[in-house]
Design a protein around this motif. Structure first.
Motif, short mmCIF file in Angstrom:
data_model
loop_
_atom_site.label_atom_id
_atom_site.label_comp_id
_atom_site.label_asym_id
_atom_site.label_seq_id
_atom_site.Cartn_x
_atom_site.Cartn_y
_atom_site.Cartn_z
N VAL A 1 7.68 3.57 -2.75
CA VAL A 1 6.45 3.92 -2.03
C VAL A 1 5.28 3.02 -2.42
O VAL A 1 4.47 2.63 -1.57
N ALA A 2 5.18 2.67 -3.70
CA ALA A 2 4.05 1.84 -4.15
C ALA A 2 3.95 0.51 -3.41
O ALA A 2 2.86 0.11 -2.99
N PRO A 3 5.07 -0.24 -3.20
CA PRO A 3 4.95 -1.49 -2.45
C PRO A 3 4.49 -1.28 -1.00
O PRO A 3 3.76 -2.11 -0.45
N ALA A 4 4.91 -0.17 -0.40
CA ALA A 4 4.48 0.11 0.97
C ALA A 4 2.98 0.41 1.02
O ALA A 4 2.26 -0.05 1.91
N LEU A 5 2.48 1.17 0.04
CA LEU A 5 1.05 1.46 -0.01
C LEU A 5 0.25 0.17 -0.21
O LEU A 5 -0.78 -0.05 0.43
N SER A 6 0.73 -0.68 -1.11
CA SER A 6 0.04 -1.95 -1.36
C SER A 6 -0.01 -2.80 -0.09
O SER A 6 -1.04 -3.43 0.21
N ALA A 7 1.08 -2.81 0.65
CA ALA A 7 1.11 -3.59 1.89
C ALA A 7 0.08 -3.08 2.90
O ALA A 7 -0.65 -3.86 3.52
N ILE A 8 0.01 -1.76 3.04
CA ILE A 8 -0.97 -1.16 3.97
C ILE A 8 -2.38 -1.47 3.52
O ILE A 8 -3.25 -1.84 4.32
N HIS A 9 -2.66 -1.30 2.22
CA HIS A 9 -4.00 -1.52 1.71
C HIS A 9 -4.41 -2.98 1.81
O HIS A 9 -5.57 -3.30 2.10
N ASP A 10 -3.47 -3.88 1.54
CA ASP A 10 -3.80 -5.31 1.52
C ASP A 10 -4.12 -5.84 2.91
O ASP A 10 -4.98 -6.70 3.07
N ASP A 11 -3.42 -5.36 3.93
CA ASP A 11 -3.65 -5.89 5.28
C ASP A 11 -3.39 -4.82 6.33
O ASP A 11 -2.32 -4.78 6.95
#
Length: 271
Positions: A168-178
């Protein structure tokens, strides 16, 4: 707590399990909802309300000096203006009171931030007016990081678990980053290394809402910040939050905030 000692005594409107908390130099207290409390040399000391006349405006921040014959104590107090009508899931899952001692090498980054603040306030110099607000903003992130670091992996729930979850953390980072990218459950699941169904279940279980619902929430949060803090055109805001047209963006924004983007910008700037 910059120096000295005191007690934080919760008022009657706080949950009954909250007891008076002794504070020592370097300790940090975070009150999630800004609940009422008393700061005193001892829980049994009668509280005396400060008056507006005792507050001295200053640079970079004001000061309030209260009399007394005991040892001197110095505290830095402030608040963060968060949108309580749309609380972030992480804020919702925080305990009512977070107490973070920084003695004996605990939370070194938070301790360093507190020491820097104390130094700037005790000996203000050129640039302090810009440094102190930035340090106070950074302090919130250090507080949240320190609290998350203190959570046992087996006891972590909600966002505390989501931020440490390998999928889940990589998916959240992806959403937050772009947030402007056209994310789908499939593309996020691919980053997480899970099937679409498994990822959707895991994300919703930890974050508290489905991936696409969270994506929309983050896009709207980002859009609202851009409308408040910049003069970017509505077309630019729409593009930076993943909407192909100003019309589709305005429709989604009004559904979320109850106001058209232009009206929201005028209202917040006026306020």
């Amino acid at each position: 707590m910059l120096y000295g000692t005191c007690w934080l005594v919760p008022l009657n409107d706080t949950p009954p399990h909250l007891k008076p908390i002794p504070l020592s130099p370097g300790d940090v207290i975070f009150l999630r909802s800004g609940r009422g409390h008393i700061l005193a040399d001892h829980p049994s000391t009668p509280a005396v309300a400060a008056t507006a006349e005792q507050f001295q405006r200053g640079s970079p921040i004001g000061s309030l000096t209260l009399g007394g014959k005991g040892p001197e104590t110095s505290l830095l107090c402030g608040d963060y203006q968060l949108d309580q009508s749309r609380p972030h899931p992480l804020v919702r899952h925080l305990p009512e009171v977070i107490h973070l001692p920084t003695r004996h090498g605990r939370h070194p980054e938070l301790s360093a931030a507190v020491q820097l603040l104390g130094s700037e306030l005790e000996n203000p110099r050129i640039g302090s007016d810009g440094i102190v607000p930035s340090l106070i903003d950074s302090l919130l992130l250090y507080i949240l990081r320190a609290w998350l670091d203190d959570q046992p992996p087996t006891a972590a729930q909600g966002w505390a678990a989501a931020l440490g979850d390998s999928a889940v953390a990589p998916a959240l980072s992806a959403i937050h980053d772009d947030p402007s990218l056209q994310w789908t459950v499939e593309s996020l699941a691919e980053r997480a290394g899970l099937s679409r169904a498994a990822f959707a279940r895991r994300f919703a279980s930890l974050v508290g809402e489905p991936p696409m619902a969270y994506l929309t929430r983050w896009r709207m949060t980002t859009a609202a910040r851009l409308l408040r803090e910049s003069n970017a055109s509505l077309t630019t805001v729409a593009a930076r939050t993943g909407y192909g047209s100003e019309f589709s963006f305005a429709k989604a924004f009004k559904r979320e905030y109850g106001l058209a983007p232009g009206g929201y910008r005028r209202q917040t700037k006026a306020a």
